[in-house]
Design an enzyme around this catalytic site. Structure first.
Site, PDB file in Angstrom:
ATOM      1  N   SER A 146       0.822  -1.206   0.000  1.00 35.20           N
ATOM      2  CA  SER A 146       0.000   0.000   0.000  1.00 35.20           C
ATOM      3  C   SER A 146       0.857   1.257   0.000  1.00 35.20           C
ATOM      4  CB  SER A 146      -0.915   0.013   1.225  1.00 35.20           C
ATOM      5  OG  SER A 146      -0.170   0.253   2.400  1.00 35.20           O
ATOM      6  N   GLU A 163       6.885  -0.264  -4.943  1.00 37.43           N
ATOM      7  CA  GLU A 163       5.793  -0.455  -5.900  1.00 37.43           C
ATOM      8  C   GLU A 163       4.510  -0.409  -5.087  1.00 37.43           C
ATOM      9  OE1 GLU A 163       2.828  -1.213  -7.835  1.00 37.43           O
ATOM     10  OE2 GLU A 163       3.320  -3.263  -7.276  1.00 37.43           O
ATOM     11  N   CYS A 190      -3.542  -3.810  -7.473  1.00 41.98           N
ATOM     12  CA  CYS A 190      -3.139  -2.402  -7.423  1.00 41.98           C
ATOM     13  C   CYS A 190      -3.456  -1.682  -8.725  1.00 41.98           C
ATOM     14  CB  CYS A 190      -1.665  -2.273  -7.077  1.00 41.98           C
ATOM     15  SG  CYS A 190      -0.556  -3.182  -8.166  1.00 41.98           S
TER      16      CYS A 190
END
Length: 490
Positions: free
Chosen positions: A225, A247, A281
């Site tokens: 996150s 990332e 994501c």
């Protein structure tokens, strides 16, 4: 269930030494795994073991390292059905999708070998100053932090290229998926990885903070996150000698712009928003549609199709499209987010609902947030799609870029001219045209800008941050030049 020896250090399974925790089936709430978080002392032992193993592993010929990595892929393939079942149980991901994750882990090996050779191989050339050689060295000890949504594929995308490059690793998976992490480490050991090369520490935030703060690591590779990534970035402040690859998530826009194929647009939107129960994501979080009769007709078709998506247990027959979100807590957070947006002026077009009282199963939700005055720029990690209606394509691009994130963006339109403009003006590291937003190739870089990452994309470019370049000028013998520099005599 008995408490497992949950830490793997220098080839041995040890008690974690910290607070006990469990992994629960998100749908049944059955206990799947029980262990203890790694204490600061165990974290230190893991880093020390990785440091001691680094010298011999880094000096081992790369062909030998690759042999072990290839053996790991073979063992994954042999055990793929059982591993998919573990992923399904622990994440609630349907078996059809869990199988694709194991397949991606296998494929990552060949791609990582190719990337290592292309991105960090050896190059030589004769230059005016002599013979120039470019080689690469491993950093040393790398910490790898893994997420829960792809407990195999995503940490594997750091671990495999890091090992090929000659690094040693301390792996901290998500505290929500410790079981699959343990299974992965056992397969690495079976593949012949020397003791200390890959170490496992389990636990939540406290374990992560201890590992990131340990002076014995040379870098940290993170997928997760944005809030956690930003916390790590602050923790690494003033430590430029440590490599940090982040990332993170996104508040990803998907624009629907005429002309388009209606069924294709509906399919790609459904897949972009709701695959993995919205827990990728790259999932579309914001759907931008024209404020026209055609735009409304598209929404009507989309909502009807979304309402028919099947949600159920990971092993149900026939298979559902979606399983549950990762936990009851995640379920409650998603429902609270929907209620908050509705209270701020959002209009629910398809209500996201809890399908069972003590299960994480959620139905897909669609909410029109066009009239929300201060729309929060947040990543809601679940099956909720926000709709924004736009006036024209200029307005659509303005809305798409109205985010601090920059991971993925997509356009559904038959117009090449619109796509060419979209590609140039949208701010994202992944830009798709007439494909699901969640579609990404391991043979390409993967990552974003802004709050989505720190310009170190993973996937094919992971090789870049797993080794550093060493530039060399060489000659067989030291020779004085025919003409000395001014003021010098020999």
């Amino acid at each position: 269930m008995t408490v497992r020896e949950s830490a793997f250090v220098n080839g041995r399974w040890l008690a974690g030494g910290g607070v006990e925790f469990e992994s629960l089936d998100p749908v049944t709430q059955d206990c799947l795994w029980k262990g203890a978080a790694a204490s600061d002392d165990v974290v230190g032992q893991a880093v020390q073991a990785a440091r001691q193993a680094f010298t011999s592993w880094g000096r081992l010929d790369v062909s030998r390292r690759i042999d072990i990595v290839k053996r790991f892929a073979e063992l994954l393939e042999e055990d793929k059905e059982r591993l998919a079942d573990v992923i399904g149980k622990e994440t609630s991901k349907p078996l059809w999708e869990a199988r694709t994750e194991v397949a991606s882990m296998v494929a990552k090996v060949g791609i990582s070998i190719q990337a290592f050779n292309e991105r960090t191989g050896v190059s030589e050339q004769d230059v005016a100053a002599g013979h120039a050689v470019l080689k690469h060295r491993p950093h040393g000890v790398l910490a790898v932090f893994g997420p829960y949504n792809f407990p195999g594929h995503l940490p594997n995308g750091h671990i495999v290229p890091a090992l090929i490059a000659g690094n040693t690793i301390v792996f901290k998976p998500s505290e929500l998926t410790p079981w699959f992490a343990e299974e992965t480490v056992r397969i690495w050991a079976k593949a012949g990885l020397p003791d200390g090369v890959l170490n496992l520490v389990q636990g939540a935030r406290e374990t992560g903070v201890a590992l990131a703060a340990n002076d014995g690591i040379d870098g940290l590779l993170f997928t997760g996150s944005s809030p956690t990534g930003h916390s790590l970035h602050r923790q690494f402040g003033g430590r430029p000698e440590k490599i940090l690859a982040l990332e993170m998530g996104g508040n990803n826009p998907l624009i629907i712009a005429p002309p388009y194929d209606l069924k294709g647009a509906v399919h790609h939107t459904l897949f972009s928003a709701f695959v993995s129960a919205g827990q990728r994501c790259t999932c579309a979080r914001r759907l931008l549609v024209p404020d026209t009769a055609e735009g409304q007709a598209f929404l009507d078709e989309l909502i009807a199709a979304a309402a028919n998506l099947q949600v159920g247990r990971y092993d149900a027959d026939p298979q559902p499209f979606m399983g549950g979100v990762i936990s009851l807590r995640a379920r409650d957070q998603m429902l609270a987010a929907q209620n908050k947006l509705a209270a701020e002026g959002g209009r629910i077009l398809l209500e996201m609902r809890s399908l069972e009282e003590n299960a994480s199963l959620l139905s897909p939700g669609v909410i029109d947030v066009t009239d929300v005055q201060e729309l929060p720029d947040e990543e809601h990690f679940g099956p909720m799609l926000q709709v924004l209606r736009y006036r024209d394509f200029d307005h659509a691009l303005e809305l798409a870029n109205k985010t601090g994130f920059g991971l993925a963006a997509g356009l559904i339109s038959d117009s090449r001219d619109l796509y060419d403009r979209f590609w140039l003006e949208v701010r994202a590291g992944i830009v798709n045209w007439n494909k699901p937003l969640t579609g990404a190739s391991s043979a390409a870089p993967f990552g974003g800008v802004g709050a989505s990452g720190n310009h170190r994309p993973s996937a094919y470019y992971a090789a870049d941050y797993c080794a550093y370049p060493v530039a060399t000028l060489e000659a067989d013998q030291a020779q004085a030049p025919a003409q000395l520099s001014p003021g010098m005599s020999l």
